[in-house]
Design a protein around this motif. Structure first.
Motif, PDB file in Angstrom:
ATOM      1  N   GLU A 132       0.837  -1.204   0.000  1.00 32.24           N
ATOM      2  CA  GLU A 132       0.000   0.000   0.000  1.00 32.24           C
ATOM      3  C   GLU A 132       0.867   1.248   0.000  1.00 32.24           C
ATOM      4  O   GLU A 132       0.566   2.248  -0.628  1.00 32.24           O
ATOM      5  N   PHE A 144      -0.579  -9.006 -17.570  1.00 37.75           N
ATOM      6  CA  PHE A 144      -1.277 -10.022 -16.774  1.00 37.75           C
ATOM      7  C   PHE A 144      -2.579 -10.520 -17.402  1.00 37.75           C
ATOM      8  O   PHE A 144      -3.197 -11.440 -16.872  1.00 37.75           O
ATOM      9  N   THR A 145      -3.007  -9.900 -18.488  1.00 38.27           N
ATOM     10  CA  THR A 145      -4.229 -10.411 -19.124  1.00 38.27           C
ATOM     11  C   THR A 145      -3.960 -10.947 -20.527  1.00 38.27           C
ATOM     12  O   THR A 145      -4.582 -11.907 -20.948  1.00 38.27           O
ATOM     13  N   THR A 201       0.970  -3.212 -16.826  1.00 40.04           N
ATOM     14  CA  THR A 201       0.787  -4.424 -16.023  1.00 40.04           C
ATOM     15  C   THR A 201      -0.524  -5.124 -16.389  1.00 40.04           C
ATOM     16  O   THR A 201      -0.596  -6.354 -16.429  1.00 40.04           O
ATOM     17  N   LYS A 202      -1.544  -4.328 -16.706  1.00 35.66           N
ATOM     18  CA  LYS A 202      -2.826  -4.919 -17.113  1.00 35.66           C
ATOM     19  C   LYS A 202      -2.631  -5.803 -18.340  1.00 35.66           C
ATOM     20  O   LYS A 202      -3.148  -6.911 -18.423  1.00 35.66           O
ATOM     21  N   GLY A 213       1.409  -7.440  -9.901  1.00 32.26           N
ATOM     22  CA  GLY A 213       0.080  -7.066 -10.373  1.00 32.26           C
ATOM     23  C   GLY A 213      -0.555  -6.007  -9.501  1.00 32.26           C
ATOM     24  O   GLY A 213      -1.157  -5.063  -9.987  1.00 32.26           O
ATOM     25  N   ARG A 214      -0.392  -6.175  -8.187  1.00 31.93           N
ATOM     26  CA  ARG A 214      -1.068  -5.262  -7.261  1.00 31.93           C
ATOM     27  C   ARG A 214      -0.443  -3.875  -7.231  1.00 31.93           C
ATOM     28  O   ARG A 214      -1.156  -2.890  -7.089  1.00 31.93           O
ATOM     29  N   GLN A 253       1.900 -11.829  -8.058  1.00 27.33           N
ATOM     30  CA  GLN A 253       0.690 -11.135  -7.612  1.00 27.33           C
ATOM     31  C   GLN A 253       1.042  -9.747  -7.099  1.00 27.33           C
ATOM     32  O   GLN A 253       0.297  -8.801  -7.278  1.00 27.33           O
ATOM     33  N   TYR A 271       2.160   2.027  -3.384  1.00 25.30           N
ATOM     34  CA  TYR A 271       1.078   2.641  -4.170  1.00 25.30           C
ATOM     35  C   TYR A 271       0.935   4.132  -3.824  1.00 25.30           C
ATOM     36  O   TYR A 271       0.730   4.974  -4.686  1.00 25.30           O
TER      37      TYR A 271
END
Lengths: 251, 224
Positions: free
Chosen positions: A188, A234-235, A230-231, A210-211, A207, A191
């Motif tokens: 956090e 990871f997709t 990152t989107k 990703g976060r 993960q 971020y």
């Protein structure tokens, strides 16, 4: 977007071993970029190029340019001490000095000769607040930093790293030695901090990448295979090696 | 607020916007039918593309949330519920669009007698009311309100069941209005589906808040 960091045609060798292979990478200001990849892929070596931590390793040789704000940080006239004021680093294991919490935070300022008590007090509070540690330690600032829990020690190290007001923060697996609650606090924090710093984080925990990150760079055998949002990574990653790695098929 | 909480809040806001968009579509399709307002019907059909685009955006955001944040427990149920609610809302948008296509095809305003006999407007109003209730239930995480929808849906089922008879009688007395009557009957069938979609949405709301699966359960079991 302002390119804060830029690597141009970077190659790194340890003696005859070619560990970074022709990497080009731009990092935007006030973003979080995650470096992922299997052990030995060169991501930590690449991270340490940004504050010249590899310089003293025997056999280290670099080709290409690493620019911060458009300036090559490997120029001869650049003092490494000055570079490291701009580029803070947080390591895998918390490494507070065996001093009080207060002294840990102001260490960087002290060695630069700052003695103004008000300024030091303000810095301690500001940095501990930014590191989300203030409320937990404000009544015990003179307590030894070694008495803190692992997660608190790591946040203290982050407070210490940002006390000299760097513009770039390098984090080498900053949460890998922490429990899940401390990990989530550090994540956090990352971020929150990106509004003021440009952050690069090396992580084995996908993960986590990703976060916390805006962009993810996947390294494999010294190559930068793919760097994208990152989107996207990871997709729907572009390279099949990235897909195989993030889905756990190898590495 | 953690990063994941911020993402979930954002998803909720997006889905509430989708609720609003679809409700507006349904209200406009009602107006276009009552007044035989073909321009309004065309507007609904153009806006249907917005509903579709919004559905894709919410789907993509749900996919990203799962891929990047690996939500668990209530957070995971919320994202899964969002995916399904999103799809249900898009279908309600399709229904509004379908009714407007009929409006474009019919030549004169629907007969008042026929509207009354079929209870068409009551059905429209109930559908819009139910949709608003599931929106409120979703917004306020109110599972009691969500459960109340199961009962209201029965009213739509009843109107739908009686519509055949009403339309048959109307056609008997007005053989020149067969087309219009059939279009209206078809619209009634569509509105009945709005109730079903709202029921599905209620089930998803209860699933994510209480972790109870109500699909394929009897009415009594759902109310419990």
């Amino acid at each position: 977007m302002h390119k804060k960091l830029e690597a141009r045609n970077v190659n790194v060798f340890y003696d005859q071993t070619h560990v970074i292979k022709d990497v080009n990478l731009a990092v935007e200001q006030h973003s979080v970029t995650a470096f992922i990849g299997p052990s030995g892929c060169g991501k930590s070596t690449f991270l340490r190029l940004y504050n010249r931590m590899n310089d003293l390793i025997e056999g280290f040789r670099k080709e290409g340019e690493i620019l911060i704000d458009g300036r090559d940080i490997y120029q001869r006239d650049l003092r490494v001490e000055d570079l490291r004021k701009k580029v803070g680093m947080v390591f895998q294991k918390p490494n507070p000095f065996p001093k009080s919490i207060y002294e840990n935070v102001i260490y960087g300022l002290k060695i630069r000769g700052v003695n103004n008590k008000n300024l030091l007090d303000e810095t301690v509070e500001r940095c501990l607040r930014q590191a989300a540690l203030w409320d937990e330690v404000k009544d015990n600032l003179r307590k030894s930093a070694l008495a803190l829990s692992g997660g608190q020690q790591q946040r203290l190290c982050i407070a210490r790293a940002i006390a000299t007001e760097p513009s770039v923060l390098l984090m080498d697996e900053p949460a890998s030695a922490l429990d899940p609650i401390s990990t989530s606090k550090v994540e956090e924090l990352i971020y929150e901090l990106k509004s003021q710093f440009t952050i690069i984080i090396v992580t084995h925990n996908m993960q986590q990448a990703g976060r916390v990150s805006d962009k993810t760079a996947f390294f494999y055998l010294g190559e930068l295979v793919e760097c994208d949002s990152t989107k996207k990574i990871f997709t729907n990653p572009t390279d099949s090696r990235t897909q195989d790695y993030i889905t756990g098929r190898f590495g | 607020m953690t990063h994941l909480e911020a993402e979930i809040k954002n998803l909720k806001t997006e889905l509430l916007d989708m609720f609003h968009l679809v409700r507006t579509q349904l209200e406009k399709s009602r107006e276009s039918l009552v007044r035989l307002d073909k321009d309004l019907a065309r507007e609904v059909m153009v806006n249907e593309k917005r509903v579709n685009a919004f559905e894709l955006k919410v789907d993509r955001d749900c996919e990203n949330t799962i891929a990047l944040f690996n939500p668990v427990a209530i957070d995971l149920r919320f994202v899964l519920a969002c995916l399904k609610i999103n799809s249900n809302l898009e279908r309600i948008g399709d229904i509004a669009d379908g009714i407007c296509q009929f409006v474009l095809n019919i030549k004169m305003e629907p007969e008042k007698d026929l509207l009354e006999a079929t209870r068409m407007m009551e059905m429209f109003d109930t559908s819009i009311e139910i949709l608003e209730e599931v929106r409120l239930a979703f917004e306020n995480e109110d599972t009691r309100l969500a459960r109340s929808v199961f009962k209201k849906d029965e009213l739509l089922d009843e109107i739908n069941m009686n519509a055949n008879q009403a339309v048959a009688e109307f056609i008997k007395n007005h053989p020149d209005r067969i087309n219009q009557s059939l279009y209206l009957l078809s619209s009634i069938r569509k509105l009945e589906r709005v109730g079903d979609q709202c029921k599905n949405i209620s089930e998803e709301i209860i699933f994510y808040i209480e972790a109870k699966v109500l699909k394929h359960k009897s009415r009594e079991q759902k109310q419990a």
